[in-house]
Write a protein that holds these residues in place. Structure first.
Motif, PDB file in Angstrom:
ATOM      1  N   PHE A   1       8.373 -25.339  17.286  1.00  0.00           N
ATOM      2  CA  PHE A   1       8.090 -24.346  18.320  1.00  0.00           C
ATOM      3  C   PHE A   1       7.625 -23.013  17.753  1.00  0.00           C
ATOM      4  N   ALA A   2       7.698 -22.857  16.404  1.00  0.00           N
ATOM      5  CA  ALA A   2       7.273 -21.603  15.768  1.00  0.00           C
ATOM      6  C   ALA A   2       6.095 -21.812  14.832  1.00  0.00           C
ATOM      7  N   ASP A   3       5.966 -22.998  14.275  1.00  0.00           N
ATOM      8  CA  ASP A   3       4.894 -23.307  13.334  1.00  0.00           C
ATOM      9  C   ASP A   3       3.790 -24.043  14.088  1.00  0.00           C
ATOM     10  N   PRO A   4       2.591 -23.508  14.167  1.00  0.00           N
ATOM     11  CA  PRO A   4       1.504 -24.167  14.916  1.00  0.00           C
ATOM     12  C   PRO A   4       1.041 -25.470  14.284  1.00  0.00           C
ATOM     13  N   ARG A   5       1.466 -25.723  13.037  1.00  0.00           N
ATOM     14  CA  ARG A   5       1.042 -26.959  12.388  1.00  0.00           C
ATOM     15  C   ARG A   5       1.774 -28.186  12.938  1.00  0.00           C
TER      16      ARG A   5
ATOM     17  N   GLN B   1      21.620 -16.775  11.802  1.00  0.00           N
ATOM     18  CA  GLN B   1      22.181 -17.789  10.902  1.00  0.00           C
ATOM     19  C   GLN B   1      21.146 -18.795  10.429  1.00  0.00           C
ATOM     20  N   GLN B   2      19.907 -18.641  10.868  1.00  0.00           N
ATOM     21  CA  GLN B   2      18.908 -19.665  10.595  1.00  0.00           C
ATOM     22  C   GLN B   2      18.717 -19.906   9.106  1.00  0.00           C
ATOM     23  N   SER B   3      18.508 -18.875   8.330  1.00  0.00           N
ATOM     24  CA  SER B   3      18.238 -19.019   6.889  1.00  0.00           C
ATOM     25  C   SER B   3      19.444 -19.595   6.171  1.00  0.00           C
ATOM     26  N   ASP B   4      20.636 -19.106   6.522  1.00  0.00           N
ATOM     27  CA  ASP B   4      21.847 -19.606   5.861  1.00  0.00           C
ATOM     28  C   ASP B   4      22.064 -21.084   6.166  1.00  0.00           C
ATOM     29  N   LEU B   5      21.803 -21.483   7.400  1.00  0.00           N
ATOM     30  CA  LEU B   5      21.997 -22.888   7.766  1.00  0.00           C
ATOM     31  C   LEU B   5      21.031 -23.785   7.004  1.00  0.00           C
ATOM     32  N   ILE B   6      19.771 -23.343   6.880  1.00  0.00           N
ATOM     33  CA  ILE B   6      18.784 -24.152   6.167  1.00  0.00           C
ATOM     34  C   ILE B   6      19.149 -24.256   4.696  1.00  0.00           C
ATOM     35  N   SER B   7      19.576 -23.137   4.117  1.00  0.00           N
ATOM     36  CA  SER B   7      19.962 -23.156   2.699  1.00  0.00           C
ATOM     37  C   SER B   7      21.151 -24.076   2.476  1.00  0.00           C
ATOM     38  N   GLN B   8      22.115 -24.002   3.346  1.00  0.00           N
ATOM     39  CA  GLN B   8      23.295 -24.856   3.205  1.00  0.00           C
ATOM     40  C   GLN B   8      22.929 -26.334   3.350  1.00  0.00           C
ATOM     41  N   LEU B   9      22.030 -26.669   4.299  1.00  0.00           N
ATOM     42  CA  LEU B   9      21.638 -28.058   4.499  1.00  0.00           C
ATOM     43  C   LEU B   9      20.802 -28.582   3.340  1.00  0.00           C
ATOM     44  N   LEU B  10      19.948 -27.756   2.744  1.00  0.00           N
ATOM     45  CA  LEU B  10      19.144 -28.204   1.610  1.00  0.00           C
ATOM     46  C   LEU B  10      20.022 -28.569   0.421  1.00  0.00           C
ATOM     47  N   LYS B  11      21.164 -27.911   0.351  1.00  0.00           N
ATOM     48  CA  LYS B  11      22.091 -28.254  -0.732  1.00  0.00           C
ATOM     49  C   LYS B  11      22.723 -29.635  -0.522  1.00  0.00           C
ATOM     50  N   GLN B  12      22.768 -30.100   0.765  1.00  0.00           N
ATOM     51  CA  GLN B  12      23.405 -31.384   1.081  1.00  0.00           C
ATOM     52  C   GLN B  12      22.433 -32.554   0.974  1.00  0.00           C
ATOM     53  N   ASP B  13      21.219 -32.304   0.537  1.00  0.00           N
ATOM     54  CA  ASP B  13      20.231 -33.350   0.336  1.00  0.00           C
ATOM     55  C   ASP B  13      19.959 -34.120   1.636  1.00  0.00           C
TER      56      ASP B  13
ATOM     57  N   ASP C   1      11.985 -20.453  18.301  1.00  0.00           N
ATOM     58  CA  ASP C   1      10.667 -19.823  18.386  1.00  0.00           C
ATOM     59  C   ASP C   1      10.391 -18.892  17.211  1.00  0.00           C
ATOM     60  N   VAL C   2      11.411 -18.595  16.419  1.00  0.00           N
ATOM     61  CA  VAL C   2      11.279 -17.659  15.291  1.00  0.00           C
ATOM     62  C   VAL C   2      11.549 -18.418  14.000  1.00  0.00           C
ATOM     63  N   ALA C   3      10.684 -18.204  13.015  1.00  0.00           N
ATOM     64  CA  ALA C   3      10.866 -18.877  11.728  1.00  0.00           C
ATOM     65  C   ALA C   3      10.444 -17.931  10.612  1.00  0.00           C
ATOM     66  N   SER C   4      11.157 -18.022   9.499  1.00  0.00           N
ATOM     67  CA  SER C   4      10.802 -17.208   8.326  1.00  0.00           C
ATOM     68  C   SER C   4       9.818 -17.988   7.468  1.00  0.00           C
ATOM     69  N   LYS C   5       8.937 -17.225   6.785  1.00  0.00           N
ATOM     70  CA  LYS C   5       7.947 -17.881   5.939  1.00  0.00           C
ATOM     71  C   LYS C   5       8.609 -18.613   4.783  1.00  0.00           C
ATOM     72  N   GLN C   6       9.733 -18.073   4.329  1.00  0.00           N
ATOM     73  CA  GLN C   6      10.417 -18.730   3.228  1.00  0.00           C
ATOM     74  C   GLN C   6      10.924 -20.113   3.646  1.00  0.00           C
TER      75      GLN C   6
ATOM     76  N   MET D   1       9.723 -21.972   6.089  1.00  0.00           N
ATOM     77  CA  MET D   1       8.596 -22.828   6.405  1.00  0.00           C
ATOM     78  C   MET D   1       7.944 -23.402   5.162  1.00  0.00           C
ATOM     79  N   SER D   2       8.272 -22.871   4.010  1.00  0.00           N
ATOM     80  CA  SER D   2       7.651 -23.344   2.779  1.00  0.00           C
ATOM     81  C   SER D   2       8.239 -24.657   2.291  1.00  0.00           C
ATOM     82  N   PHE D   3       9.411 -25.038   2.815  1.00  0.00           N
ATOM     83  CA  PHE D   3      10.018 -26.311   2.392  1.00  0.00           C
ATOM     84  C   PHE D   3       9.319 -27.471   3.099  1.00  0.00           C
ATOM     85  N   ALA D   4       9.102 -28.547   2.350  1.00  0.00           N
ATOM     86  CA  ALA D   4       8.348 -29.675   2.881  1.00  0.00           C
ATOM     87  C   ALA D   4       9.106 -30.428   3.963  1.00  0.00           C
ATOM     88  N   ASN D   5      10.426 -30.445   3.901  1.00  0.00           N
ATOM     89  CA  ASN D   5      11.206 -31.222   4.862  1.00  0.00           C
ATOM     90  C   ASN D   5      11.863 -30.351   5.921  1.00  0.00           C
TER      91      ASN D   5
END
Length: 648
Positions: free
Chosen positions: A97-101, A60-72, A81-86, A88-92
């Motif tokens: 735990f998945a992105d070394p940055r 559900q990770q991608s769907d949750l992020i997409s839904q939250l981005l719509k809520q501003d 520990d798992v993240a999609s590159k898509q 990770m491309s959002f600034a906020n």
């Protein structure tokens, strides 16, 4: 020197103990407990942080992020520990735990509670620094759990995906997304998070504290140590001036004030005072001062008791009647030196029974009793009880009675309590007065009965108070020091009362002045003399008194006082007060005869004036002219006068 400075070393040891405790942090756990309880009192109801838990976070990770981005939303922090590159491309959107940055600082335990914000590990960027600004000053601070757990917005991923969340509940908020914890996870140990096992709530409280700038700062170790030592110095001054009861009240009051002050400081300034350690120091100081003072007082009292016993050792003090192991020896001595009896036998009542037993015999033996009855409810004892005094018995009581020897039996009773009987014989002579004899015996028997009654009551009280159970329950298994002090002071008081009574009963009027002209001691005849002749004695010096009663000049009187002081001499002067004529005997008392409470440089402790009343003395003599003739023929010794004139 160490023995004389016990209080100093005791206080120094207390400071050392407190310093070691403060450096070691032995009672710092109390600070964490108090902080945890303070947080329970806060109930903030608003937060800019939202927690979303998902049972299937990876799917559900991608769907949750997409839904939250719509809520501003302001930011999304995914604890996975798992993240999609898509994503990770959002600034906020952050994957600490998945992105070394990016990374999140861990929440470290503090004395058993998870509430300390630590620095992030590695060279990654702190997520909280990206959201709330620089964080280098927040390392080591305490998380503020003022927010009520029920006021923290919490949603399941299902509600969010189904649109069951209002846009106002998410808009502008920092959203934390985490995997829902399983039932066997270890619960968190933090205020308001009992029973909660998902670490996302700890990070939520961190974010809430950072958003509201409510992280709590602890005092540095040196500041905490300085505060504790300063409080210790203040408490030492306070508790030394007060009794134990007042010290307990002050300790309780200071504890309450300290807790309230710490609460206000934490609520308004976001600083945590070491209140737990301060409370321990408060109680420790009170007890330390109390026991140190008791220890010193006990040593001083023991020294006082030893000094009293040493001083009383050279002074004869008869034992009290109540302290005797048996009262009969003293009673026999009393009877033997006061009454002219032929034979006497004392019988005592058996406690709880109406039978009697032989105790003591005077001028005879116990076996001399031929009376077989030992029941005081039968004659001749009952006859004596009915008569409330001595009765003569015709029935043989003693063996070997002489022809004129008469027998008497008298009860020893007080307040209706029969303590025993007194059987006696007397051989009358020409001067024998039976009526006076019976009256005297009854008076002695009444006093003996009262003595026996009070002796029995005292013995019963002592047996009750000296029983092991009573002594254990009253903490008197060992004789209390207060009783030893009372006993020592009682001996001195008894001796002092006896001396004062004897001094007051002396017919010679006497007054003792010290070298500074102050009255030290008088007796009753002197007070009566001063009252009769209107002498303001306590407002007069020795010189004033001499000037009042003798016709000499003041310069000559000063010479006589100087002679008494320096030569420790003795003077006899004539004195007239009204119509009374006295021989005034003045002599100095050496310092080794009178103990003084202050050091005096002279070897004279005082000057004693004795007024020998010649007028009254002559009136009491059968032939006063014989005494006057003897005085007229006596030749005075002129040696003392020569010495006196030399001193003048």
């Amino acid at each position: 020197m160490i023995k004389r400075q016990k209080p100093f070393w005791s206080i120094l040891l207390l400071f050392l103990v407190v310093l070691v405790i403060a450096v070691h942090g032995s009672f710092a756990r109390l600070n964490a407990y108090v902080y945890s309880q303070f947080n329970q009192l806060f109930e903030q109801q608003s937060s800019e942080v939202v927690v979303i838990e998902s049972a299937h976070l990876q799917q559900q990770q991608s769907d949750l992020i997409s839904q939250l981005l719509k809520q501003d939303v302001a930011a999304i922090v995914v604890l996975s520990d798992v993240a999609s590159k898509q994503s990770m491309s959002f600034a906020n959107v952050y994957f600490p735990f998945a992105d070394p940055r990016y990374c999140l600082p861990a929440v470290q335990p503090w004395l058993g509670y998870n509430m300390v914000l630590s620095a992030p590990s590695g060279q990654c960027q702190n997520v909280w620094e990206s959201l709330y600004g620089p964080q280098h000053l927040n390392t080591g601070k305490l998380i503020n759990f003022a927010l009520s757990l029920s006021a923290l917005p919490k949603f399941s991923s299902t509600r969010l995906l189904e649109g069951d969340v209002l846009p106002s509940q998410l808009e502008g908020k920092v959203v934390l997304i985490a995997q829902q914890q399983l039932g066997f996870s270890v619960p968190l140990r933090a205020p308001k998070l009992r029973g909660v096992s998902n670490p996302v709530y700890l990070h939520a409280y961190v974010a809430d504290s950072l958003a509201k700038a409510q992280l709590v700062t602890r005092l540095a170790q040196w500041q905490s140590i300085a505060l504790q030592l300063s409080l210790l110095a203040l408490l030492l001054i306070i508790y030394q001036k007060n009794t134990l009861t007042l010290s307990i009240i002050i300790a309780i009051s200071l504890s309450v004030v300290g807790l309230l002050s710490s609460y206000v400081v934490m609520y308004s300034l976001h600083y945590l005072l070491p209140i737990g350690q301060l409370l321990v120091i408060n109680v420790m100081t009170m007890l330390w001062v109390f026991f140190s003072r008791k220890w010193l007082e006990e040593n001083e009292l023991l020294e006082l008791i030893a000094n009293v016993h040493q001083r009383m050792m050279g002074r004869y003090l008869p034992r009290s009647f109540s302290t005797e192991s048996t009262p009969w020896d003293a009673i026999i001595t009393l009877v033997n030196q006061q009454l002219a009896l032929n034979r006497s036998i004392f019988l005592a009542r058996l406690e709880g029974d109406h039978r009697l037993e032989e105790i003591r015999a005077i001028n005879c033996h116990i076996e001399d009793i031929v009376e077989q009855r030992r029941d005081y409810q039968r004659p001749p004892y009952s006859d004596a009880i009915k008569a409330f005094g001595a009765v003569q018995t015709g029935r043989p009581f003693f063996s070997g009675l002489q022809e004129l020897e008469r027998q008497f039996v008298v009860p020893l009773m007080y307040a209706g309590d029969v303590r025993g009987f007194w059987a006696m014989t007397v051989i009358p002579n020409e001067q024998f007065d039976e009526k006076a004899f019976v009256k005297n015996v009854n008076r002695f028997a009444s006093q003996i009965g009262e003595l026996l009654f009070h002796y029995r009551m005292l013995q019963n009280q002592q047996r009750a108070s000296l029983s092991p159970l009573t002594r254990a329950l009253t903490l008197t298994l060992e004789k209390p020091l207060s009783q030893k002090v009372k006993s020592a002071i009682g001996e001195m008081e008894q001796k002092l009362s006896t001396l004062e009574q004897v001094f007051n009963q002396i017919r010679t009027a006497a007054v003792l002045f010290n070298l500074f002209g102050q009255v030290v001691q008088t007796n009753q005849p002197l007070e009566q003399l001063a009252k009769r002749h209107h002498l303001a004695l306590f407002e007069m010096t020795a010189l004033d008194l001499l000037d009042k009663i003798t016709p000499m000049s003041k310069e000559k009187l000063k010479g006589k006082l100087r002679y008494l002081t320096l030569q420790q001499g003795e003077l006899f002067l004539p004195a007239t007060l009204g119509n009374d004529t006295y021989i005034l005997n003045i002599r100095s008392l050496s310092a080794n005869q009178v103990s003084s409470t202050i050091g005096e440089p002279f070897s004279v402790a005082g000057i004693l004036f004795e007024f020998i009343d010649i007028t009254t003395l002559l009136q009491q003599l059968e032939d006063p002219h014989a005494l006057l003739n003897q005085l007229a023929s006596a030749t005075p010794d002129s040696g003392e006068d020569t010495n006196e004139e030399h001193m003048l």
